[in-house]
Each structure stands twice: as C-alpha cells, then as structure tokens.
Design a protein around this motif. Structure first.
Motif, PDB file in Angstrom:
ATOM      1  N   MET A   1       0.831  -1.155   0.000  1.00  0.00           N
ATOM      2  CA  MET A   1       0.000   0.000   0.000  1.00  0.00           C
ATOM      3  C   MET A   1       0.892   1.240   0.000  1.00  0.00           C
ATOM      4  O   MET A   1       1.874   1.299   0.742  1.00  0.00           O
ATOM      5  CB  MET A   1      -0.897  -0.005   1.236  1.00  0.00           C
ATOM      6  CG  MET A   1      -1.668   1.263   1.366  1.00  0.00           C
ATOM      7  SD  MET A   1      -2.795   1.496   2.772  1.00  0.00           S
ATOM      8  CE  MET A   1      -2.675   0.118   3.771  1.00  0.00           C
ATOM      9  N   LEU A   2       0.559   2.202  -0.819  1.00  0.00           N
ATOM     10  CA  LEU A   2       1.273   3.476  -0.853  1.00  0.00           C
ATOM     11  C   LEU A   2       0.473   4.513  -0.069  1.00  0.00           C
ATOM     12  O   LEU A   2      -0.752   4.568  -0.164  1.00  0.00           O
ATOM     13  CB  LEU A   2       1.459   3.948  -2.284  1.00  0.00           C
ATOM     14  CG  LEU A   2       2.272   3.028  -3.189  1.00  0.00           C
ATOM     15  CD1 LEU A   2       2.277   3.560  -4.614  1.00  0.00           C
ATOM     16  CD2 LEU A   2       3.682   2.884  -2.671  1.00  0.00           C
ATOM     17  N   ILE A   3       1.170   5.330   0.674  1.00  0.00           N
ATOM     18  CA  ILE A   3       0.518   6.391   1.440  1.00  0.00           C
ATOM     19  C   ILE A   3       1.028   7.722   0.928  1.00  0.00           C
ATOM     20  O   ILE A   3       2.228   7.979   0.903  1.00  0.00           O
ATOM     21  CB  ILE A   3       0.798   6.243   2.945  1.00  0.00           C
ATOM     22  CG1 ILE A   3       0.268   4.887   3.422  1.00  0.00           C
ATOM     23  CG2 ILE A   3       0.163   7.379   3.724  1.00  0.00           C
ATOM     24  CD1 ILE A   3       0.576   4.568   4.846  1.00  0.00           C
ATOM     25  N   GLU A   4       0.087   8.553   0.506  1.00  0.00           N
ATOM     26  CA  GLU A   4       0.426   9.861  -0.047  1.00  0.00           C
ATOM     27  C   GLU A   4      -0.212  10.960   0.780  1.00  0.00           C
ATOM     28  O   GLU A   4      -1.163  10.736   1.525  1.00  0.00           O
ATOM     29  CB  GLU A   4      -0.051   9.944  -1.498  1.00  0.00           C
ATOM     30  CG  GLU A   4       0.597   8.909  -2.389  1.00  0.00           C
ATOM     31  CD  GLU A   4       0.149   9.006  -3.830  1.00  0.00           C
ATOM     32  OE1 GLU A   4      -0.860   9.680  -4.111  1.00  0.00           O
ATOM     33  OE2 GLU A   4       0.820   8.404  -4.671  1.00  0.00           O
ATOM     34  N   THR A   5       0.308  12.149   0.616  1.00  0.00           N
ATOM     35  CA  THR A   5      -0.236  13.328   1.274  1.00  0.00           C
ATOM     36  C   THR A   5      -0.194  14.484   0.294  1.00  0.00           C
ATOM     37  O   THR A   5       0.296  14.338  -0.827  1.00  0.00           O
ATOM     38  CB  THR A   5       0.545  13.660   2.566  1.00  0.00           C
ATOM     39  OG1 THR A   5      -0.147  14.703   3.265  1.00  0.00           O
ATOM     40  CG2 THR A   5       1.974  14.073   2.269  1.00  0.00           C
ATOM     41  N   THR A   6      -0.681  15.625   0.700  1.00  0.00           N
ATOM     42  CA  THR A   6      -0.657  16.800  -0.170  1.00  0.00           C
ATOM     43  C   THR A   6       0.164  17.914   0.460  1.00  0.00           C
ATOM     44  O   THR A   6       0.357  17.959   1.670  1.00  0.00           O
ATOM     45  CB  THR A   6      -2.072  17.354  -0.436  1.00  0.00           C
ATOM     46  OG1 THR A   6      -2.614  17.852   0.787  1.00  0.00           O
ATOM     47  CG2 THR A   6      -2.979  16.294  -0.995  1.00  0.00           C
ATOM     48  N   ALA A  51      14.074  12.681  -3.323  1.00  0.00           N
ATOM     49  CA  ALA A  51      14.690  11.657  -4.165  1.00  0.00           C
ATOM     50  C   ALA A  51      13.740  10.512  -4.491  1.00  0.00           C
ATOM     51  O   ALA A  51      13.821   9.939  -5.565  1.00  0.00           O
ATOM     52  CB  ALA A  51      15.929  11.098  -3.476  1.00  0.00           C
ATOM     53  N   GLY A  52      12.846  10.178  -3.566  1.00  0.00           N
ATOM     54  CA  GLY A  52      12.057   8.978  -3.770  1.00  0.00           C
ATOM     55  C   GLY A  52      10.554   9.151  -3.754  1.00  0.00           C
ATOM     56  O   GLY A  52       9.835   8.174  -3.786  1.00  0.00           O
ATOM     57  N   LEU A  53      10.052  10.370  -3.677  1.00  0.00           N
ATOM     58  CA  LEU A  53       8.606  10.572  -3.648  1.00  0.00           C
ATOM     59  C   LEU A  53       8.007  10.504  -5.039  1.00  0.00           C
ATOM     60  O   LEU A  53       8.620  10.934  -6.018  1.00  0.00           O
ATOM     61  CB  LEU A  53       8.255  11.935  -3.042  1.00  0.00           C
ATOM     62  CG  LEU A  53       8.385  12.082  -1.543  1.00  0.00           C
ATOM     63  CD1 LEU A  53       8.000  13.497  -1.137  1.00  0.00           C
ATOM     64  CD2 LEU A  53       7.519  11.089  -0.810  1.00  0.00           C
ATOM     65  N   ARG A  54       6.800   9.985  -5.108  1.00  0.00           N
ATOM     66  CA  ARG A  54       6.035  10.029  -6.347  1.00  0.00           C
ATOM     67  C   ARG A  54       5.256  11.339  -6.334  1.00  0.00           C
ATOM     68  O   ARG A  54       4.557  11.645  -5.375  1.00  0.00           O
ATOM     69  CB  ARG A  54       5.034   8.872  -6.398  1.00  0.00           C
ATOM     70  CG  ARG A  54       5.667   7.520  -6.453  1.00  0.00           C
ATOM     71  CD  ARG A  54       4.682   6.398  -6.155  1.00  0.00           C
ATOM     72  NE  ARG A  54       3.293   6.733  -6.378  1.00  0.00           N
ATOM     73  CZ  ARG A  54       2.485   6.088  -7.211  1.00  0.00           C
ATOM     74  NH1 ARG A  54       2.924   5.048  -7.872  1.00  0.00           N
ATOM     75  NH2 ARG A  54       1.232   6.438  -7.349  1.00  0.00           N
ATOM     76  N   GLU A  55       5.408  12.107  -7.382  1.00  0.00           N
ATOM     77  CA  GLU A  55       4.683  13.367  -7.462  1.00  0.00           C
ATOM     78  C   GLU A  55       3.414  13.168  -8.274  1.00  0.00           C
ATOM     79  O   GLU A  55       3.408  12.486  -9.291  1.00  0.00           O
ATOM     80  CB  GLU A  55       5.530  14.475  -8.094  1.00  0.00           C
ATOM     81  CG  GLU A  55       6.554  15.074  -7.164  1.00  0.00           C
ATOM     82  CD  GLU A  55       7.796  14.231  -7.019  1.00  0.00           C
ATOM     83  OE1 GLU A  55       8.035  13.366  -7.870  1.00  0.00           O
ATOM     84  OE2 GLU A  55       8.527  14.428  -6.044  1.00  0.00           O
TER      85      GLU A  55
END
Length: 72
Positions: A1-6, A51-55
């Motif tokens: 599971m990927l966890i993203e934020t804004t 370096a490693g975040l998905r935008e």
C-alpha cells in the motif's frame, strides 16, 4: 500500500523544506490540489527537493488532456 499526502497551501518558500520533511517521515507520494495557483509548479519544486517521492496532482477539474502540453 502506498501512502500519499498533499502540500496543501504551503508558501512557495517552504515547499522544498516541507517536501523533504514529508519524505523523511515516510510518505510514498505527494500531491498538490488546484487551490489558488497552478498545481504543477509546486511539484517541480518538490521533485527537486526529494529523491524517492512520487509526485502527482489532485483536484484538477475541468482540464483536458492538452493542459499538460500547454503548460510545457
């Protein structure tokens, strides 16, 4: 599971620092809603600071597939 934020409504001067903190905390991705400004430009600043975040982008309504081309 990927966890993203804004990023939310972060001031331009703080985008790099906030993006780096988001990465250090362990989030997998970061997005920007279309609130007051273009949602793509903050992601460029965030990408340069991490370096490693998905935008990604969130809340972009009423834009056609050519919007990204127009912005480029």
């Amino acid at each position: 599971m990927l966890i993203e934020t804004t990023l939310g409504d972060v001031p331009w001067s703080d985008i790099s620092a906030v993006s780096g903190a988001i990465e250090r905390v362990g989030f997998d991705g970061i997005g920007t809603p279309e609130l007051k400004a273009d949602p793509f430009l903050p992601l460029v600043v965030a990408a340069a600071a991490t370096a490693g975040l998905r935008e990604g982008r969130l809340g972009v309504a009423g834009r056609g597939p050519g919007a990204g081309c127009w912005m480029a």
